[in-house]
Design a protein around this motif. Structure first.
Motif, PDB file in Angstrom:
ATOM      1  N   PHE A 119      -5.196  -2.936  11.896  1.00 24.90           N
ATOM      2  CA  PHE A 119      -5.556  -1.544  12.148  1.00 24.90           C
ATOM      3  C   PHE A 119      -6.358  -0.932  11.003  1.00 24.90           C
ATOM      4  O   PHE A 119      -6.867   0.180  11.137  1.00 24.90           O
ATOM      5  CB  PHE A 119      -4.305  -0.703  12.424  1.00 24.90           C
ATOM      6  N   ARG A 120      -6.400  -1.642   9.859  1.00 26.23           N
ATOM      7  CA  ARG A 120      -7.183  -1.201   8.701  1.00 26.23           C
ATOM      8  C   ARG A 120      -6.787   0.213   8.277  1.00 26.23           C
ATOM      9  O   ARG A 120      -7.612   1.090   8.102  1.00 26.23           O
ATOM     10  CB  ARG A 120      -8.667  -1.333   8.986  1.00 26.23           C
ATOM     11  N   ARG A 121      -5.480   0.400   8.094  1.00 27.30           N
ATOM     12  CA  ARG A 121      -4.904   1.693   7.724  1.00 27.30           C
ATOM     13  C   ARG A 121      -4.227   1.566   6.360  1.00 27.30           C
ATOM     14  O   ARG A 121      -3.012   1.433   6.265  1.00 27.30           O
ATOM     15  CB  ARG A 121      -3.883   2.146   8.775  1.00 27.30           C
ATOM     16  N   PRO A 122      -4.990   1.607   5.267  1.00 26.12           N
ATOM     17  CA  PRO A 122      -4.410   1.379   3.942  1.00 26.12           C
ATOM     18  C   PRO A 122      -3.401   2.439   3.502  1.00 26.12           C
ATOM     19  O   PRO A 122      -2.454   2.116   2.788  1.00 26.12           O
ATOM     20  CB  PRO A 122      -5.621   1.345   3.014  1.00 26.12           C
ATOM     21  N   VAL A 123      -3.577   3.673   3.917  1.00 29.85           N
ATOM     22  CA  VAL A 123      -2.628   4.720   3.526  1.00 29.85           C
ATOM     23  C   VAL A 123      -1.262   4.433   4.146  1.00 29.85           C
ATOM     24  O   VAL A 123      -0.238   4.411   3.454  1.00 29.85           O
ATOM     25  CB  VAL A 123      -3.130   6.125   3.939  1.00 29.85           C
ATOM     26  N   GLU A 124      -1.244   4.177   5.449  1.00 27.89           N
ATOM     27  CA  GLU A 124       0.012   3.903   6.142  1.00 27.89           C
ATOM     28  C   GLU A 124       0.652   2.609   5.627  1.00 27.89           C
ATOM     29  O   GLU A 124       1.876   2.522   5.488  1.00 27.89           O
ATOM     30  CB  GLU A 124      -0.203   3.829   7.655  1.00 27.89           C
ATOM     31  N   ALA A 125      -0.167   1.597   5.354  1.00 26.10           N
ATOM     32  CA  ALA A 125       0.352   0.334   4.834  1.00 26.10           C
ATOM     33  C   ALA A 125       0.974   0.531   3.455  1.00 26.10           C
ATOM     34  O   ALA A 125       2.030  -0.041   3.151  1.00 26.10           O
ATOM     35  CB  ALA A 125      -0.762  -0.712   4.772  1.00 26.10           C
ATOM     36  N   SER A 126       0.349   1.340   2.625  1.00 28.29           N
ATOM     37  CA  SER A 126       0.895   1.615   1.290  1.00 28.29           C
ATOM     38  C   SER A 126       2.200   2.405   1.378  1.00 28.29           C
ATOM     39  O   SER A 126       3.145   2.141   0.632  1.00 28.29           O
ATOM     40  CB  SER A 126      -0.133   2.359   0.435  1.00 28.29           C
ATOM     41  N   ILE A 127       2.257   3.353   2.293  1.00 28.89           N
ATOM     42  CA  ILE A 127       3.502   4.115   2.505  1.00 28.89           C
ATOM     43  C   ILE A 127       4.602   3.164   2.970  1.00 28.89           C
ATOM     44  O   ILE A 127       5.751   3.257   2.529  1.00 28.89           O
ATOM     45  CB  ILE A 127       3.279   5.271   3.497  1.00 28.89           C
ATOM     46  N   ASP A 128       4.250   2.256   3.848  1.00 27.59           N
ATOM     47  CA  ASP A 128       5.197   1.250   4.331  1.00 27.59           C
ATOM     48  C   ASP A 128       5.759   0.444   3.156  1.00 27.59           C
ATOM     49  O   ASP A 128       6.973   0.225   3.074  1.00 27.59           O
ATOM     50  CB  ASP A 128       4.489   0.326   5.332  1.00 27.59           C
ATOM     51  N   LEU A 129       4.902   0.034   2.238  1.00 31.33           N
ATOM     52  CA  LEU A 129       5.361  -0.748   1.080  1.00 31.33           C
ATOM     53  C   LEU A 129       6.245   0.073   0.139  1.00 31.33           C
ATOM     54  O   LEU A 129       7.233  -0.445  -0.390  1.00 31.33           O
ATOM     55  CB  LEU A 129       4.162  -1.323   0.324  1.00 31.33           C
ATOM     56  N   THR A 165       2.531  -3.658  -3.478  1.00 30.66           N
ATOM     57  CA  THR A 165       2.228  -2.227  -3.461  1.00 30.66           C
ATOM     58  C   THR A 165       1.042  -1.937  -4.381  1.00 30.66           C
ATOM     59  O   THR A 165       0.131  -1.184  -4.020  1.00 30.66           O
ATOM     60  CB  THR A 165       3.465  -1.399  -3.876  1.00 30.66           C
ATOM     61  N   TYR A 166       1.046  -2.544  -5.558  1.00 29.25           N
ATOM     62  CA  TYR A 166      -0.088  -2.403  -6.484  1.00 29.25           C
ATOM     63  C   TYR A 166      -1.379  -2.864  -5.811  1.00 29.25           C
ATOM     64  O   TYR A 166      -2.403  -2.180  -5.876  1.00 29.25           O
ATOM     65  CB  TYR A 166       0.176  -3.207  -7.767  1.00 29.25           C
ATOM     66  N   LEU A 167      -1.340  -4.026  -5.140  1.00 29.58           N
ATOM     67  CA  LEU A 167      -2.543  -4.553  -4.487  1.00 29.58           C
ATOM     68  C   LEU A 167      -3.001  -3.649  -3.344  1.00 29.58           C
ATOM     69  O   LEU A 167      -4.192  -3.375  -3.195  1.00 29.58           O
ATOM     70  CB  LEU A 167      -2.286  -5.967  -3.955  1.00 29.58           C
ATOM     71  N   SER A 168      -2.053  -3.160  -2.557  1.00 32.28           N
ATOM     72  CA  SER A 168      -2.394  -2.310  -1.420  1.00 32.28           C
ATOM     73  C   SER A 168      -2.978  -0.977  -1.878  1.00 32.28           C
ATOM     74  O   SER A 168      -4.038  -0.554  -1.397  1.00 32.28           O
ATOM     75  CB  SER A 168      -1.135  -2.072  -0.571  1.00 32.28           C
ATOM     76  N   VAL A 169      -2.293  -0.328  -2.795  1.00 28.93           N
ATOM     77  CA  VAL A 169      -2.781   0.959  -3.306  1.00 28.93           C
ATOM     78  C   VAL A 169      -4.100   0.759  -4.054  1.00 28.93           C
ATOM     79  O   VAL A 169      -5.039   1.547  -3.886  1.00 28.93           O
ATOM     80  CB  VAL A 169      -1.713   1.627  -4.205  1.00 28.93           C
ATOM     81  N   GLY A 170      -4.193  -0.298  -4.849  1.00 33.02           N
ATOM     82  CA  GLY A 170      -5.426  -0.571  -5.586  1.00 33.02           C
ATOM     83  C   GLY A 170      -6.600  -0.825  -4.665  1.00 33.02           C
ATOM     84  O   GLY A 170      -7.699  -0.291  -4.872  1.00 33.02           O
TER      85      GLY A 170
END
Length: 191
Positions: A119-129, A165-170
């Motif tokens: 889904f290419r949703r980095p904000v939601e994925a980072s919140i998930d982590l 989480t670092y990788l996702s947020v970064g």
């Protein structure tokens, strides 16, 4: 604080069988991984700007398989031994509470790949982590009263979640939280 919620918890039979308890998260993780089409995922991921210290794409399936197996073993130990009739009522309550937490965190974990890659949703994925980090920290605390080995088995998983989480947020930050503009051109995709 959550409690034991039977409808949100894997069946006791899963936790009572070590092979099933270990294989189940590995199988679910593999299914989600293959469901997000790994070749496309790797190509799309490599088109994104990445933070420093990102491992090669081939490392992720190996690490996640080992971590899923380790968490499955931890779940087996904590719930199977923790719900033994020989244990105190408080230990049984904590083991069951942990079983619900474990099931919820497994669902959150399995949601990450579709959120981030499909889904290419980095904000939601980072919140998930971030939610996974908090939930697993609490799960370690709960299971430390039930079975110390089980809680220690979750420590590498917690560490990797911090790194993920670092990788996702970064990656989100470096790409201005928009992955849609980072598509690989069709002529490069054919290479």
């Amino acid at each position: 604080m959550t409690t034991y919620i039977p409808h949100l918890t894997l069946p006791q039979a899963v936790f009572d069988n070590p092979a099933v308890s270990i294989a189940l998260p590995i199988a679910f993780g593999a299914a989600v991984g293959f469901g997000t089409t790994p070749t496309e995922t790797q190509k799309s991921q490599l088109a994104l700007r990445q933070p420093p210290y990102r491992p090669p794409p081939a490392a992720f399936p190996v690490v996640w398989t080992a971590l899923y197996g380790l968490t499955g073993y931890a779940a087996y130990r904590a719930v199977h031994y923790g719900t033994s009739p020989l244990r105190s009522a408080e230990t049984i309550r904590l083991a069951r509470h942990g079983a619900t937490l474990y099931t919820i965190q497994l669902g959150l974990n399995l949601a990450f790949m579709p959120l981030f890659y499909a889904f290419r949703r980095p904000v939601e994925a980072s919140i998930d982590l971030v939610a996974l980090l908090g939930l697993n920290s609490y799960l370690i605390y709960v299971w430390s009263s039930v079975d110390r080995v089980a809680s220690w088995c979750l420590a590498p998983y917690l560490g990797w979640l911090g790194f993920a989480t670092y990788l996702s947020v970064g990656t989100g930050y470096l790409n201005k939280w928009n992955f849609n503009s980072k598509q690989i051109p069709k002529d490069e995709e054919q290479v």
